[in-house]
Design an enzyme around this catalytic site. Structure first.
Site, PDB file in Angstrom:
ATOM      1  N   SER A 161      44.288  13.604  24.766  1.00  0.00           N
ATOM      2  CA  SER A 161      45.733  13.365  24.707  1.00  0.00           C
ATOM      3  C   SER A 161      46.310  13.636  23.329  1.00  0.00           C
ATOM      4  O   SER A 161      47.484  14.016  23.209  1.00  0.00           O
ATOM      5  CB  SER A 161      46.044  11.928  25.119  1.00  0.00           C
ATOM      6  OG  SER A 161      45.306  10.998  24.339  1.00  0.00           O
ATOM      7  N   HIS A 162      45.538  13.449  22.280  1.00  0.00           N
ATOM      8  CA  HIS A 162      46.055  13.725  20.938  1.00  0.00           C
ATOM      9  C   HIS A 162      46.364  15.205  20.766  1.00  0.00           C
ATOM     10  O   HIS A 162      47.305  15.575  20.057  1.00  0.00           O
ATOM     11  CB  HIS A 162      45.043  13.269  19.877  1.00  0.00           C
ATOM     12  CG  HIS A 162      44.892  11.784  19.804  1.00  0.00           C
ATOM     13  ND1 HIS A 162      44.056  11.169  18.903  1.00  0.00           N
ATOM     14  CD2 HIS A 162      45.472  10.780  20.510  1.00  0.00           C
ATOM     15  CE1 HIS A 162      44.125   9.864  19.055  1.00  0.00           C
ATOM     16  NE2 HIS A 162      44.966   9.602  20.032  1.00  0.00           N
TER      17      HIS A 162
END
Length: 371
Positions: A161-162
């Site tokens: 997700s980063h």
């Protein structure tokens, strides 16, 4: 204390908004056409990211983009099924938004009838299922021009997700599913920012919630190395990207392996066993990538979440790879992020800081862009 990220139940649903709606830009540069509107001549396209290319483009990995050129006052977009958020820019201008559009044709107006370049990019995540882009088309009065040439520089980003840019434009950590959808913008994430700084083509092969050997909270789904070989998340179609040979491969994995405690029933008896498995699998994954990209330079980065456990483990992976003879590699620990995005994810300010740290590592390598 380990910082908790977004619950796994939400991560699994990313890409499936609660309600379907179309939002176009307020200036009216984009408008839907009637169902019976004729389809014009297709524009040749330069495509970035993994797609299944047939009569249309099916895609699921984030950050896909299409670039074309035309002469005339307007161009049409063909949109197929699937929930998606698009940003569309003509001649490098401010991007217009097309959010959750239904299937059909959409017309974009350009400034004047001269030659123009258009870029369409996906900024949302699509874990719930593939989406379809049917192409760009020249209506009456518009002439297709040759596709823009691929860029000389290529960067591949692999992560979670980063890397996706999950909820990165949010002004609060507390977000509904719709708010996550509205505030995720992959083009403003660390991958989009880094690639733009180098004028590089890019692939973003990242899935929120996935790890090297363990997904967030231990939920059952293919890990990132397991999903990586495939064009879509159904593990049926092998990824194929002719001409893709990145000089830089940026990897950020480990957040989901370590930010939640082990639960009863998971296969690791303790944290040390998880560490050993993580290190072995990560090293093997990089070796696989090295065989795929023999001349690439690898940048592994990690935040200081989980009391530094992620960074320590990724540092160990880097050391092992170096001890095994890998020389074209850097480890970049990233500290001091605010994590003010949805679910305590990095926000766009953090993303710029991550991109700057990646660029510092890349710029320190002489001849890194050479073949």
């Amino acid at each position: 204390m380990r910082r908790s990220l977004i619950p796994a139940s939400l991560l699994l649903l990313t890409g499936l908004p609660a309600a379907s709606q179309v939002r176009t830009d307020p200036q009216g540069a984009i408008r839907p056409l009637a169902a019976e509107a004729p389809v014009g001549r297709p524009l040749p396209l330069h495509v970035g990211g993994r797609v299944v290319d047939g009569k249309s483009y099916r895609r699921q990995w984030p950050g896909t983009y299409w670039e074309g050129a035309f002469r005339g006052p307007a161009v049409d977009l063909g949109i197929g099924p699937g929930a998606v958020s698009l940003r569309i820019a003509i001649d490098g201008g401010a991007p217009a938004s097309l959010v959750r559009p239904g299937p059909g044709l959409y017309r974009l107006t350009a400034q004047g009838a001269g030659e123009h370049r258009i870029r369409v990019e996906v900024v949302s995540e699509s874990q719930a299922g593939p989406t379809e882009f049917r192409g760009l088309f020249a209506p009456g009065g518009t002439t297709p021009l040759p596709a823009p040439r691929p860029r000389v520089r290529q960067i591949e980003f692999i992560g979670d997700s980063h890397t996706v840019g999950y909820g990165n434009t949010s002004t609060t950590r507390q977000c509904s599913q719709d708010a996550i959808w509205e505030t995720t913008n992959t083009s403003l994430g660390p991958a989009g920012v880094t690639a733009a700084g180098y004028d590089a083509d890019y692939q973003i092969n990242a899935i929120s919630g996935r790890g090297i050997v363990r997904n967030y909270g231990g939920f059952a789904a293919p890990t990132l190395p397991e999903a990586y070989p495939f064009a879509l998340f159904n593990s049926k179609i092998a990824a194929s990207s002719p001409g893709w040979n990145p000089q830089i491969v940026v990897i950020a994995l480990g957040t989901n392996d370590f930010t939640t405690p082990l639960k009863a029933g998971e296969r690791w008896p303790d944290r040390d066993a998880l560490h050993r498995d993580f290190e072995d699998r990560y090293v093997a994954f990089v070796h696989d990538l090295r065989r795929k990209y023999p001349k690439a330079y690898f940048v592994l980065w990690a935040t200081d979440l989980a009391d530094g456990e992620i960074a320590v483990e990724v540092g160990k992976v880097t050391d092992r790879l170096r001890n095994e003879g890998e020389r074209r590699i850097s480890f970049v620990p990233v500290k001091g992020l605010s994590f003010r995005g949805c679910g305590s994810h990095p926000n766009t300010g953090d993303d710029r800081a991550i991109a700057a740290a990646i660029a510092q590592a890349v710029d320190a390598v002489p001849g890194v862009w050479g073949r």
